[in-house]
Design an enzyme around this catalytic site. Structure first.
Site, PDB file in Angstrom:
ATOM      1  N   VAL A 186       0.790  -1.040  -0.024  1.00 18.33           N
ATOM      2  CA  VAL A 186      -0.643  -0.134   0.136  1.00 18.33           C
ATOM      3  C   VAL A 186       1.180   0.658  -0.079  1.00 18.33           C
ATOM      4  O   VAL A 186       0.927   0.829   0.799  1.00 18.33           O
ATOM      5  CB  VAL A 186      -0.910  -0.189   1.385  1.00 18.33           C
ATOM      6  CG1 VAL A 186      -2.175   1.351   1.075  1.00 18.33           C
ATOM      7  CG2 VAL A 186      -1.894  -0.920   0.764  1.00 18.33           C
ATOM      8  N   PRO A 187       1.053   1.900  -1.014  1.00 16.97           N
ATOM      9  CA  PRO A 187       2.157   3.268  -1.173  1.00 16.97           C
ATOM     10  C   PRO A 187       2.332   4.345  -0.584  1.00 16.97           C
ATOM     11  O   PRO A 187       1.252   5.130  -1.040  1.00 16.97           O
ATOM     12  CB  PRO A 187       2.245   2.612  -2.874  1.00 16.97           C
ATOM     13  CG  PRO A 187       0.777   2.366  -3.367  1.00 16.97           C
ATOM     14  CD  PRO A 187       0.407   1.945  -2.261  1.00 16.97           C
ATOM     15  N   CYS A 188       2.111   4.188   0.520  1.00 15.49           N
ATOM     16  CA  CYS A 188       1.295   6.025   1.333  1.00 15.49           C
ATOM     17  C   CYS A 188       2.103   6.454   0.981  1.00 15.49           C
ATOM     18  O   CYS A 188       2.314   7.424   1.314  1.00 15.49           O
ATOM     19  CB  CYS A 188       1.508   4.825   2.569  1.00 15.49           C
ATOM     20  SG  CYS A 188       3.096   3.868   3.638  1.00 15.49           S
ATOM     21  N   HIS A 189       3.973   6.052   0.656  1.00 15.69           N
ATOM     22  CA  HIS A 189       4.692   6.706   0.728  1.00 15.69           C
ATOM     23  C   HIS A 189       4.392   8.081  -0.346  1.00 15.69           C
ATOM     24  O   HIS A 189       4.837   9.112  -1.588  1.00 15.69           O
ATOM     25  CB  HIS A 189       6.013   6.551   0.242  1.00 15.69           C
ATOM     26  CG  HIS A 189       6.521   5.427  -1.693  1.00 15.69           C
ATOM     27  ND1 HIS A 189       6.031   4.060  -1.332  1.00 15.69           N
ATOM     28  CD2 HIS A 189       6.643   5.601  -2.397  1.00 15.69           C
ATOM     29  CE1 HIS A 189       6.270   3.499  -2.172  1.00 15.69           C
ATOM     30  NE2 HIS A 189       6.351   4.195  -2.849  1.00 15.69           N
TER      31      HIS A 189
END
Length: 146
Positions: free
Chosen positions: A111-114
């Site tokens: 989950v690419p929270c960046h």
DNA sequence: AACGACCATTATA
DNA sequence: TATAATGGTCGTT
């Protein structure tokens, strides 16, 4: 059965727990137990692939605000970013809740929270170190919008 | 079950 | 720059 291993990203270790194609935990830590991880992680962190297919995050299942947020964030394309506000609109919740969900994201990278940044053009936050977010976005060759 | 505090936000002045 | 509004979660009672 559940497996746990780790790989490196710069000075950081990435601890990964998974079972089959379902990933339960991805966290940046200083020290981690040795052990193999799915090849997708080492390739992604080396900039060699832009997807974790067919791996999925356990966090997107369910029907609560957080899982909707995680699902929305998962759809942000490689190299692009969205704001907390934009994610909130898609997930039908409030920007503050998106921040909460990102801070508690159990599966970074998958989950690419960046790729979620603040509306005022700043980066927002990243746990445990904002520099990781900078490095990941730099590696992805951060473009603008979509 | 209710309440208050916390937060990786944002809009407004 | 400061402040109010915002919503979901979590600990306490």
């Amino acid at each position: 059965m559940m497996q746990t291993g780790s790989c490196s990203f710069g000075l950081w270790k990435v601890i990964v727990s998974w079972e089959g194609n379902v990933v339960y935990q991805v966290q940046f830590v200083r020290t981690a137990p040795e052990g193999p991880v799915p090849v997708q992680f080492t390739k992604f962190l080396a900039g060699r692939v832009d997807s974790f297919d067919p791996l999925v995050s356990a966090a997107v299942s369910g029907d609560n605000a957080y899982s909707r947020v995680y699902a929305a964030v998962s759809k942000i394309p490689y190299g692009e970013t969205r704001t907390y506000r934009e994610v909130a609109l898609v997930a039908d919740t409030h920007p503050r809740v998106v921040g909460n969900a990102m801070a508690r994201n159990p599966t970074s990278l998958i989950v690419p929270c960046h790729r979620v940044t603040a509306s005022d053009g700043t980066l927002g936050g990243f746990t445990p170190d904002l520099q990781i977010k900078r490095d990941l976005l730099k590696m992805e060759g951060k473009k603008k919008r979509g």
